[in-house]
Design a protein around this motif. Sequence first.
Motif, PDB file in Angstrom:
ATOM      1  N   MET A 165      -2.403 -15.030 -14.229  1.00 44.74           N
ATOM      2  CA  MET A 165      -2.605 -13.762 -13.541  1.00 44.74           C
ATOM      3  C   MET A 165      -3.416 -12.841 -14.449  1.00 44.74           C
ATOM      4  SD  MET A 165       1.142 -13.177 -11.778  1.00 44.74           S
ATOM      5  CE  MET A 165       0.561 -12.012 -10.553  1.00 44.74           C
ATOM      6  N   PRO A 166      -4.405 -12.150 -13.912  1.00 52.37           N
ATOM      7  CA  PRO A 166      -5.283 -11.349 -14.769  1.00 52.37           C
ATOM      8  C   PRO A 166      -4.737  -9.975 -15.145  1.00 52.37           C
ATOM      9  CG  PRO A 166      -6.072 -11.304 -12.509  1.00 52.37           C
ATOM     10  CD  PRO A 166      -4.898 -12.247 -12.531  1.00 52.37           C
ATOM     11  N   TYR A 167      -3.699  -9.494 -14.443  1.00 54.37           N
ATOM     12  CA  TYR A 167      -3.226  -8.123 -14.655  1.00 54.37           C
ATOM     13  C   TYR A 167      -1.698  -8.052 -14.642  1.00 54.37           C
ATOM     14  CZ  TYR A 167      -7.937  -6.318 -13.703  1.00 54.37           C
ATOM     15  OH  TYR A 167      -9.275  -6.043 -13.756  1.00 54.37           O
ATOM     16  N   TYR A 168      -1.193  -6.916 -15.134  1.00 53.13           N
ATOM     17  CA  TYR A 168       0.216  -6.572 -14.982  1.00 53.13           C
ATOM     18  C   TYR A 168       0.322  -5.070 -14.761  1.00 53.13           C
ATOM     19  CZ  TYR A 168       0.370  -4.836 -19.869  1.00 53.13           C
ATOM     20  OH  TYR A 168       0.159  -4.141 -21.045  1.00 53.13           O
ATOM     21  N   CYS A 169       1.495  -4.616 -14.316  1.00 53.11           N
ATOM     22  CA  CYS A 169       1.775  -3.198 -14.080  1.00 53.11           C
ATOM     23  C   CYS A 169       3.155  -2.872 -14.636  1.00 53.11           C
ATOM     24  CB  CYS A 169       1.761  -2.867 -12.581  1.00 53.11           C
ATOM     25  SG  CYS A 169       0.237  -3.274 -11.723  1.00 53.11           S
ATOM     26  N   PHE A 170       3.373  -1.624 -15.063  1.00 55.87           N
ATOM     27  CA  PHE A 170       4.685  -1.276 -15.605  1.00 55.87           C
ATOM     28  C   PHE A 170       5.053   0.183 -15.381  1.00 55.87           C
ATOM     29  CE2 PHE A 170       1.901  -0.494 -19.371  1.00 55.87           C
ATOM     30  CZ  PHE A 170       2.222   0.834 -19.624  1.00 55.87           C
ATOM     31  N   HIS A 171       6.364   0.447 -15.342  1.00 54.06           N
ATOM     32  CA  HIS A 171       6.912   1.778 -15.573  1.00 54.06           C
ATOM     33  C   HIS A 171       7.212   1.886 -17.071  1.00 54.06           C
ATOM     34  CE1 HIS A 171       8.203   0.898 -11.391  1.00 54.06           C
ATOM     35  NE2 HIS A 171       8.080   2.200 -11.177  1.00 54.06           N
ATOM     36  N   ASP A 172       7.256   3.102 -17.563  1.00 56.59           N
ATOM     37  CA  ASP A 172       7.532   3.307 -18.982  1.00 56.59           C
ATOM     38  C   ASP A 172       8.864   2.679 -19.407  1.00 56.59           C
ATOM     39  OD1 ASP A 172       8.925   5.126 -17.401  1.00 56.59           O
ATOM     40  OD2 ASP A 172       8.260   6.909 -18.502  1.00 56.59           O
ATOM     41  N   VAL A 173       9.908   2.887 -18.617  1.00 57.88           N
ATOM     42  CA  VAL A 173      11.237   2.388 -19.001  1.00 57.88           C
ATOM     43  C   VAL A 173      11.385   0.886 -18.803  1.00 57.88           C
ATOM     44  CG1 VAL A 173      12.319   4.614 -18.536  1.00 57.88           C
ATOM     45  CG2 VAL A 173      12.263   2.881 -16.741  1.00 57.88           C
TER      46      VAL A 173
END
Length: 443
Positions: A102-110
């Motif tokens: 997978m080329p990307y990821y996403c996150f919340h700070d916590v």
Amino acid sequence: MTKIVTGSQEFFKGINQVQFEGLESDNPLAFRWYEADRIVAGKTMNEHFKFACSYWHSFNGNGSDPFGGPTHFFPWETKTDPIERAKDKMDAAFEFITKMQMPYYCFHDVDVVDYGNDVAENERRLNILVEYAKQKQKDSGVKLLWGTANLFSHSRYMNGAATNPDFHVLAHGAAQVKAAIDATIALGGENYVFWGGREGYMSLLNTNMKREQEHLARFLHTAKDYARKQGFNGTFFIEPKPCEPSKHQYDYDAATVKGFLQQYDLLADFKLNLEVNHATLAGHTFQHELQVAVDNNLLGSIDANRGDYQNGWDTDQFPNDINELTESLLIILEGGGLQGGGVNFDAKIRRNSTDSKDLFYAHVGGMDIFARALLTADAILTKSDYKKVRSDRYRSFDDAHGEAFENGKLSLEELRDIAVQMGEPASISGRQEYLENLINRYI
């Protein structure tokens, strides 16, 4: 081929990198439809989708629900020190993401590291993990699609963050957003998302709705101005959702958010991040929300999931409906594609899916169903009479009186006289069944 990146230990042992093997493959850990470099409608599949792994569900979601505790017990959650535990989790995340290619990821700070109640300590922890993530991204080539701040889980946000009646709480929310924006910029994040998980009300009896929405607009302007001053050139996304956890949320659906952005002069910097399950909770189809966004030049990114139609809540299941996704891809392709964003799998494996392979099966299936829908939608647009059927339905507006009306050249009195002159109109079929069959014919 993406390089597999692991830490000091391998968390997903015995699982090799997922490859494209085509329709003849019976391998459940291989792609049958998703071929990253295959060109469809002028772009590679990779460029169309920019698939992203959601950090929260995949590496923090423990299977708990309102009726029971955790059922997923992760080997990266064993250490007591929050920094070391967070590093193990990031090792696991990048191992999974690179094995999935997978080329990307996403996150919340916590999601990245556990937060406490000390703002400075939270920032210190996040900064350490940002530096750790920089090296992971460099080693793997994986990028950050977008970052965001979790302004809904902590008890201080029980009445919202930017819309909280207590300014003290709003300030804490702003501190989190600042740190999350800084982290997103440091990691080369291409976008930043705001989801108003509790930006709404439980009862109007104790709510000044006008004032709260004004505070939300001021908060978004303030965050946007800060990010721009720090050199962030990406797009800000608003993710609509009608309710849950609040009774009513101010970012109810695509049309509501469009009106809000327009009213408060935010359209130049913000677009929409749409989610399937949020659309259905609002009483819409995902296709409806996509069309509203496309028609208003606001389609930035999407979260890929689905709900359970027998349940009235946000179940965040992985997508598997080829008809729904084909209709969605028709709108996305005709609308020119996603503007800045990608396809983030904001979905979680089920409470009783407890094998490490289950996370792989879920993402393989999700990426494949999107690829199959893309191929189907492109074939419909290029080989069938789908576009002609729709355009012919409106051909009476293409010339003569219809064209004059569209150009604002007919008064109400003139329209009345035309109705008298032309008599009763003939019935024109919408051909819905024909079009539904056409979709199935190309799948």
